[in-house]
Enzyme design. Structure first.
Site, short mmCIF file in Angstrom:
data_model
loop_
_atom_site.label_atom_id
_atom_site.label_comp_id
_atom_site.label_asym_id
_atom_site.label_seq_id
_atom_site.Cartn_x
_atom_site.Cartn_y
_atom_site.Cartn_z
N TYR A 151 0.84 -1.21 0.00
CA TYR A 151 0.00 0.00 0.00
C TYR A 151 0.88 1.26 0.00
O TYR A 151 0.64 2.20 -0.77
CB TYR A 151 -0.96 0.01 1.21
CG TYR A 151 -1.77 1.29 1.24
CD1 TYR A 151 -2.84 1.48 0.38
CD2 TYR A 151 -1.41 2.34 2.09
CE1 TYR A 151 -3.56 2.68 0.36
CE2 TYR A 151 -2.11 3.54 2.07
CZ TYR A 151 -3.19 3.69 1.22
OH TYR A 151 -3.87 4.89 1.19
N ARG A 198 1.76 8.70 12.74
CA ARG A 198 1.30 9.94 13.37
C ARG A 198 -0.22 10.12 13.28
O ARG A 198 -0.86 10.58 14.23
CB ARG A 198 1.98 11.14 12.71
CG ARG A 198 1.66 12.46 13.39
CD ARG A 198 1.93 13.66 12.52
NE ARG A 198 1.11 13.63 11.32
CZ ARG A 198 1.21 14.48 10.30
NH1 ARG A 198 2.13 15.42 10.34
NH2 ARG A 198 0.42 14.39 9.27
N ARG A 208 -10.73 4.67 9.14
CA ARG A 208 -9.72 4.04 8.31
C ARG A 208 -8.60 3.53 9.20
O ARG A 208 -8.28 4.12 10.23
CB ARG A 208 -9.14 5.07 7.32
CG ARG A 208 -10.22 5.82 6.59
CD ARG A 208 -9.64 6.80 5.61
NE ARG A 208 -9.16 6.11 4.43
CZ ARG A 208 -8.44 6.71 3.48
NH1 ARG A 208 -8.09 7.97 3.61
NH2 ARG A 208 -8.06 6.04 2.44
N PHE A 268 14.19 20.18 -1.93
CA PHE A 268 12.86 19.61 -2.12
C PHE A 268 12.77 18.18 -1.58
O PHE A 268 11.76 17.81 -0.98
CB PHE A 268 12.51 19.66 -3.61
CG PHE A 268 11.28 18.90 -3.99
CD1 PHE A 268 10.02 19.38 -3.66
CD2 PHE A 268 11.37 17.71 -4.70
CE1 PHE A 268 8.88 18.68 -4.02
CE2 PHE A 268 10.24 17.00 -5.05
CZ PHE A 268 8.98 17.49 -4.71
C1 PS7 Z 1 4.37 14.98 -6.57
C2 PS7 Z 1 5.63 16.33 -4.81
C3 PS7 Z 1 11.54 12.56 -3.23
C4 PS7 Z 1 12.25 10.29 -4.20
C5 PS7 Z 1 -0.55 14.15 -3.03
C6 PS7 Z 1 6.91 12.97 -1.87
C7 PS7 Z 1 -1.41 10.89 0.36
C8 PS7 Z 1 3.19 11.09 2.63
O1 PS7 Z 1 -2.25 10.82 4.17
O2 PS7 Z 1 -1.85 14.83 2.52
O3 PS7 Z 1 -3.48 12.91 3.58
O4 PS7 Z 1 -2.37 12.67 5.82
O5 PS7 Z 1 0.18 15.07 4.00
C9 PS7 Z 1 3.81 14.88 -4.11
C10 PS7 Z 1 10.32 10.41 -2.70
C11 PS7 Z 1 0.51 11.91 -3.07
C12 PS7 Z 1 5.83 10.88 -1.09
C13 PS7 Z 1 0.96 10.48 -0.23
C14 PS7 Z 1 2.59 14.09 -4.28
C15 PS7 Z 1 9.30 11.06 -1.89
C16 PS7 Z 1 -0.78 11.22 -3.03
C17 PS7 Z 1 4.72 11.61 -0.46
C18 PS7 Z 1 2.01 13.84 -2.93
C19 PS7 Z 1 7.91 10.64 -2.36
C20 PS7 Z 1 -0.74 10.06 -2.06
C21 PS7 Z 1 1.67 13.45 1.91
C22 PS7 Z 1 3.80 10.65 0.27
O6 PS7 Z 1 0.27 13.73 1.81
O7 PS7 Z 1 -0.96 12.89 3.79
C23 PS7 Z 1 4.57 15.37 -5.13
C24 PS7 Z 1 11.32 11.07 -3.34
C25 PS7 Z 1 0.64 13.25 -3.03
C26 PS7 Z 1 6.84 11.48 -1.73
C27 PS7 Z 1 -0.37 10.48 -0.61
C28 PS7 Z 1 1.44 11.24 0.92
C29 PS7 Z 1 2.06 12.45 0.89
C30 PS7 Z 1 2.79 11.29 1.20
P1 PS7 Z 1 -2.36 12.33 4.36
P2 PS7 Z 1 -0.63 14.22 3.06
MN MN Z 2 -5.25 8.82 0.77
MN MN Z 3 -2.75 14.29 9.30
#
Ligand code: PS7
Ligand code: MN
Ligand code: MN
Ligand code: MN
Ligand code: MN
Ligand code: MN
Length: 358
Positions: A151, A198, A208, A268
């Site tokens: 997941y 967290r 969930r 970044f």
């Molecule tokens: C394309 C920058 C840098 C190699 C929207 C960045 C939810 C933790 O679960 O809303 O709603 O509480 O705070 C970001 C690796 C992904 C993983 C993922 C797209 C790092 C949709 C981020 C971010 C890879 C699925 C936080 C994973 O969301 O969490 C871009 C390298 C999105 C990264 C989700 C979560 C991000 C996350 P929640 P958040």
């Molecule tokens: Mn989600």
């Molecule tokens: Mn949260």
């Protein structure tokens, strides 16, 4: 915001940045400091995945409606004028979906190489989310550790894959990273697992659960019992096992960051990782996670920003400081005391191989 020239920007692109700032998560700020070549592709990548995640997270959409929305989400990227006409409660990120046509307009202007990467990841993530949200094989939620990691691969490992491909395509990262996808995977797993530990209480209120049954069933019989004040000791032991599972990715994250060749891309990728290790330290042995939403302080976040915008050596100092704090909080009565202690030691040792002291 250094790399945007708002006077030359198309109105649809200005709108995209407006929605990026509306989602107002930590990513909005760091994305806007990216170099001028990576800025727009990564901002659009973020908005596409944020749109997809808004559908995944929307518990007012029933399963039969949600499944095709997730699996076919990539088609919206090509559909001029596409917007989402759901009628559920108006939550913050719904605004983005209602005005998604501006994202579609800007996606069409991307270099093909960049567009194809974003589309490929969106297809894979949408299908993975659909399997977990709706698939019969997951009707009891995440059971094994392998399922938990699968997941996390769909929702974060794939983001890492897409970003690494974008960085390499633009020559902002060492192409050797493409042959070490397990390093990229660790970058995503570390962020996602920390978020899942967290957010345990918030996710529970949303009905969930992401903690795998293979772990929590060793401490409580029913998931709800983990939140019972009378079970705090067991719940903390369970959370320690979750922290240990996340902590194992830390050394590979540092190794990945050694492959970044450009400062704005380094910042970044490094900022979220430093925030993650600080968050792991905050949640470790902290009973508050079971009844409230906790966050690192503004002051700590500021310091982490400064430390994550220099070089790998400084980021390693940050990781070492938090690994030591975790080791210090570790409780000899905890069943994973020895493993946690050795995981912290391993992080320190790895840093010593990267930057030997004396
Ligand atoms: C394309 C920058 C840098 C190699 C929207 C960045 C939810 C933790 O679960 O809303 O709603 O509480 O705070 C970001 C690796 C992904 C993983 C993922 C797209 C790092 C949709 C981020 C971010 C890879 C699925 C936080 C994973 O969301 O969490 C871009 C390298 C999105 C990264 C989700 C979560 C991000 C996350 P929640 P958040
Ligand atoms: Mn989600
Ligand atoms: Mn949260
Ligand atoms: Mn989410
Ligand atoms: Mn979360
Ligand atoms: Mn959240």
């Amino acid at each position: 915001v250094h790399t945007r020239d708002q006077s030359k920007e198309a109105p649809t692109l200005t709108s995209c940045f407006h929605f990026l700032n509306l989602t107002s998560r930590s990513f909005a700020a760091v994305i806007q400091e990216l170099n001028s070549d990576m800025l727009v592709p990564i901002a659009l990548f973020y908005l596409v995945l944020r749109g997809l995640d808004t559908i995944e997270d929307d518990m007012t959409i029933d399963a039969d409606t949600k499944e095709p929305l997730l699996r076919d989400f990539y088609k919206n990227m090509r559909t001029e004028g596409w917007t989402f006409n759901g009628n559920g409660p108006m939550e913050k990120d719904r605004e983005l979906l209602i005005h998604f046509d501006v994202v579609v307009a800007e996606l069409q202007k991307l270099k093909k190489g960049y567009y194809d990467i974003i589309e490929d990841i969106t297809i894979k993530m949408g299908n993975g989310m659909a399997d977990y949200a709706l698939g019969a094989e997951h009707k009891d939620g995440i059971e094994t550790i392998a399922q938990y990691e699968e997941y996390c691969h769909y929702v974060a490992g794939l983001v890492g894959e897409g970003l690494t491909r974008l960085f390499v395509e633009g020559n902002y990262a060492n192409p050797a990273l493409m042959d070490r996808m397990e390093l990229t995977e660790s970058m995503g797993q570390f962020l996602q697992k920390t978020n899942i530990v967290r957010d345990v209480h918030e996710d529970f209120l949303d009905k969930r659960r992401f903690w795998p049954k293979a772990i929590w069933s060793k401490y409580v019989d029913k998931w709800e019992d983990i939140f019972e004040p009378k079970n705090r000791t067991l719940a903390l032991q369970c959370s320690s096992e979750m922290v240990l599972n996340a902590l194992k990715h830390a050394d590979e994250c540092l190794f990945y960051m050694a492959g970044i060749r450009e400062q704005s891309v380094f910042n970044f990728v490094a900022i979220p990782q430093s925030m993650a290790i600080a968050t792991l330290e905050l949640v470790f042995q902290n009973p508050k996670i079971f009844d409230s939403h906790i966050k690192i302080t503004k002051g700590d976040a500021c310091q982490l920003m400064i430390e994550s915008t220099q070089n790998l050596r400084v980021v390693c100092d940050t990781f070492r400081r938090y690994a030591r704090r975790i080791a210090k909080k570790n409780d000899p009565r905890d069943p994973h005391y020895l493993e946690i202690s050795s995981a912290c030691g391993k992080i320190e040792q790895f840093i010593e191989t990267l930057f030997p002291s004396q």
